[in-house]
Write an enzyme that holds these catalytic residues in place. Structure first.
Site, PDB file in Angstrom:
ATOM      1  N   VAL A   1      30.785 108.667  39.081  1.00  0.00           N
ATOM      2  CA  VAL A   1      32.225 108.483  38.881  1.00  0.00           C
ATOM      3  C   VAL A   1      32.579 107.112  38.317  1.00  0.00           C
ATOM      4  O   VAL A   1      33.711 106.888  37.906  1.00  0.00           O
ATOM      5  CB  VAL A   1      33.040 108.735  40.180  1.00  0.00           C
ATOM      6  CG1 VAL A   1      32.960 110.180  40.614  1.00  0.00           C
ATOM      7  CG2 VAL A   1      32.631 107.787  41.294  1.00  0.00           C
TER       8      VAL A   1
ATOM      9  N   TYR B   1      35.698  97.749  51.826  1.00  0.00           N
ATOM     10  CA  TYR B   1      36.036  99.174  51.965  1.00  0.00           C
ATOM     11  C   TYR B   1      37.537  99.339  52.243  1.00  0.00           C
ATOM     12  O   TYR B   1      38.220 100.133  51.594  1.00  0.00           O
ATOM     13  CB  TYR B   1      35.204  99.787  53.095  1.00  0.00           C
ATOM     14  CG  TYR B   1      35.463 101.268  53.328  1.00  0.00           C
ATOM     15  CD1 TYR B   1      34.784 102.241  52.589  1.00  0.00           C
ATOM     16  CD2 TYR B   1      36.380 101.701  54.281  1.00  0.00           C
ATOM     17  CE1 TYR B   1      35.009 103.594  52.800  1.00  0.00           C
ATOM     18  CE2 TYR B   1      36.612 103.050  54.502  1.00  0.00           C
ATOM     19  CZ  TYR B   1      35.923 103.995  53.760  1.00  0.00           C
ATOM     20  OH  TYR B   1      36.169 105.340  53.976  1.00  0.00           O
TER      21      TYR B   1
HETATM   22  P1  NAP Z   1      29.375 111.281  52.203  1.00  0.00           P
HETATM   23  O1  NAP Z   1      28.905 112.369  53.086  1.00  0.00           O
HETATM   24  O2  NAP Z   1      28.493 110.104  51.964  1.00  0.00           O
HETATM   25  O3  NAP Z   1      29.800 111.923  50.802  1.00  0.00           O
HETATM   26  C1  NAP Z   1      30.135 111.142  49.699  1.00  0.00           C
HETATM   27  C2  NAP Z   1      29.528 111.768  48.452  1.00  0.00           C
HETATM   28  O4  NAP Z   1      29.917 110.992  47.297  1.00  0.00           O
HETATM   29  C3  NAP Z   1      28.003 111.771  48.505  1.00  0.00           C
HETATM   30  O5  NAP Z   1      27.492 113.011  48.062  1.00  0.00           O
HETATM   31  C4  NAP Z   1      27.648 110.655  47.547  1.00  0.00           C
HETATM   32  O6  NAP Z   1      26.368 110.770  46.974  1.00  0.00           O
HETATM   33  C5  NAP Z   1      28.753 110.795  46.520  1.00  0.00           C
HETATM   34  N1  NAP Z   1      28.838 109.609  45.677  1.00  0.00           N
HETATM   35  C6  NAP Z   1      28.670 108.323  46.047  1.00  0.00           C
HETATM   36  N2  NAP Z   1      28.784 107.508  44.987  1.00  0.00           N
HETATM   37  C7  NAP Z   1      29.016 108.307  43.919  1.00  0.00           C
HETATM   38  C8  NAP Z   1      29.199 108.060  42.540  1.00  0.00           C
HETATM   39  N3  NAP Z   1      29.163 106.820  42.036  1.00  0.00           N
HETATM   40  N4  NAP Z   1      29.417 109.104  41.709  1.00  0.00           N
HETATM   41  C9  NAP Z   1      29.410 110.371  42.190  1.00  0.00           C
HETATM   42  N5  NAP Z   1      29.260 110.671  43.491  1.00  0.00           N
HETATM   43  C10 NAP Z   1      29.043 109.646  44.342  1.00  0.00           C
HETATM   44  O7  NAP Z   1      30.748 110.669  52.748  1.00  0.00           O
HETATM   45  P2  NAP Z   1      32.025 111.374  53.441  1.00  0.00           P
HETATM   46  O8  NAP Z   1      32.094 110.853  54.816  1.00  0.00           O
HETATM   47  O9  NAP Z   1      32.075 112.820  53.186  1.00  0.00           O
HETATM   48  O10 NAP Z   1      33.178 110.642  52.621  1.00  0.00           O
HETATM   49  C11 NAP Z   1      33.847 111.253  51.561  1.00  0.00           C
HETATM   50  C12 NAP Z   1      35.105 110.453  51.258  1.00  0.00           C
HETATM   51  O11 NAP Z   1      35.929 110.430  52.421  1.00  0.00           O
HETATM   52  C13 NAP Z   1      34.824 109.003  50.893  1.00  0.00           C
HETATM   53  O12 NAP Z   1      35.705 108.589  49.876  1.00  0.00           O
HETATM   54  C14 NAP Z   1      35.118 108.262  52.185  1.00  0.00           C
HETATM   55  O13 NAP Z   1      35.474 106.932  51.970  1.00  0.00           O
HETATM   56  C15 NAP Z   1      36.259 109.093  52.727  1.00  0.00           C
HETATM   57  N6  NAP Z   1      36.469 108.956  54.173  1.00  0.00           N
HETATM   58  C16 NAP Z   1      35.479 109.297  55.056  1.00  0.00           C
HETATM   59  C17 NAP Z   1      35.713 109.142  56.415  1.00  0.00           C
HETATM   60  C18 NAP Z   1      34.698 109.506  57.451  1.00  0.00           C
HETATM   61  O14 NAP Z   1      34.917 109.198  58.654  1.00  0.00           O
HETATM   62  N7  NAP Z   1      33.594 110.163  57.096  1.00  0.00           N
HETATM   63  C19 NAP Z   1      36.937 108.630  56.872  1.00  0.00           C
HETATM   64  C20 NAP Z   1      37.898 108.297  55.939  1.00  0.00           C
HETATM   65  C21 NAP Z   1      37.652 108.461  54.590  1.00  0.00           C
HETATM   66  P3  NAP Z   1      25.120 110.064  47.749  1.00  0.00           P
HETATM   67  O15 NAP Z   1      25.044 110.708  49.096  1.00  0.00           O
HETATM   68  O16 NAP Z   1      23.952 110.390  46.869  1.00  0.00           O
HETATM   69  O17 NAP Z   1      25.456 108.610  47.803  1.00  0.00           O
END
Ligand code: NAP
Length: 254
Positions: free
Chosen positions: A67, A160
């Site tokens: 991205v 973050y």
């Molecule tokens: P996750 O399981 O790590 O999923 C994030 C995905 O984005 C992963 O597949 C990752 O690939 C991919 N990604 C990372 N960098 C990228 C790039 N440059 N281009 C394309 N894809 C990329 O995390 P999640 O917890 O589901 O989080 C998803 C979103 O929700 C994030 O924006 C996070 O900040 C937000 N969020 C999460 C939480 C929480 O408690 N989990 C709370 C608030 C907000 P890799 O695994 O290969 O890096």
């Protein structure tokens, strides 16, 4: 229920290979959409997402890219329109998280966070809107975080938190730029959610604290973000734009 139905819609989800993005891609398909699933090259989770959607009898295709690279997003969006049809829904979920004390955080760590979490969302919105604007139809949903509104006690992640506050304001800014051109732009701000991101070693000790400090007494499951996403993607939210929908079990109230 038609108010929330997504039959005939073509959606793009970034970060669709893991966690929240993977579940939201599946959730959009459950509501009737065909889904383009985008994640980093080599993501095994991305293949799984597409397979799970296929089981539902919906079309899903994976697109690999970063991205932070405008040309890779452009290529993916051009291909997805050729493969699936006109893009009408986008959920920008790709993101990273890590922690370090602000006073010693290397510039590269700060910059990488902003590159992925903020610039990546901007470039995604840009690629998506360039397809949607000529047709004057579309709903874009950016995944921010409650960390854009509050500071998580005990977690040293100034980069973050700043990136997520910026995503919320970017969302409002784009919503205003495109409000008279048929595109709605909203954000969802999850609270503590059970995903691989929260299996990071530096967060292990924090999980009990997360549960204690969340008024509903637990972390969210990824399933619990599907309803808010379908709401913002569908006609059910036709008068919502520039909204940040906080889905945090009440956390920011305390
Ligand atoms: P996750 O399981 O790590 O999923 C994030 C995905 O984005 C992963 O597949 C990752 O690939 C991919 N990604 C990372 N960098 C990228 C790039 N440059 N281009 C394309 N894809 C990329 O995390 P999640 O917890 O589901 O989080 C998803 C979103 O929700 C994030 O924006 C996070 O900040 C937000 N969020 C999460 C939480 C929480 O408690 N989990 C709370 C608030 C907000 P890799 O695994 O290969 O890096």
């Amino acid at each position: 229920m038609n108010l929330f139905g997504l039959n005939g819609e073509i959606a793009l989800v970034t970060g669709a290979g893991s966690g929240i993005g993977q579940r939201l891609a599946l959730g959009l398909a459950e509501a009737g959409a065909e889904v383009a699933c985008f994640d980093l090259p080599g993501s095994q989770g991305l293949t799984l997402t597409v397979e799970k959607i296929a089981v539902l009898g919906r079309r899903a295709i994976k697109y690999e890219g970063d991205v932070t690279k405008a040309e890779e997003l452009h290529d993916a969006t051009v291909k997805l329109e050729r493969d699936l049809g006109p893009l009408s829904i986008a959920i920008n979920c790709a993101g990273i998280a890590n922690a370090a004390p602000a006073e010693s955080m290397p510039l590269e760590q700060w910059q990488r966070m902003l590159d992925v979490n903020l610039t990546g969302v901007f470039l995604s919105c840009q690629a998506e809107a360039n397809l949607m604007l000529p047709r004057k139809r579309g709903s874009i949903i950016n995944i921010a975080s409650m960390s854009g509104s509050i500071v998580n006690r005990g977690i040293l992640q100034a980069h973050y938190n700043s990136s997520k506050a910026a995503v919320m304001h970017l969302t409002k800014s784009l919503a205003m730029e495109w409000s008279n051109r048929g595109i709605r732009v909203n954000s969802i701000s999850p609270g503590y959610t059970l995903t691989p991101m929260n299996l990071r070693p530096e967060v292990a000790e924090q999980r009990k604290v997360f549960e204690r400090d969340t008024p509903l007494g637990r972390m969210a499951t990824v399933d619990e973000l599907v309803g808010p996403a379908i709401f913002l993607a569908s006609q059910a939210s036709s008068f919502c734009t520039g909204l940040d929908l906080i889905v945090d079990g009440g956390f920011v109230c305390w």
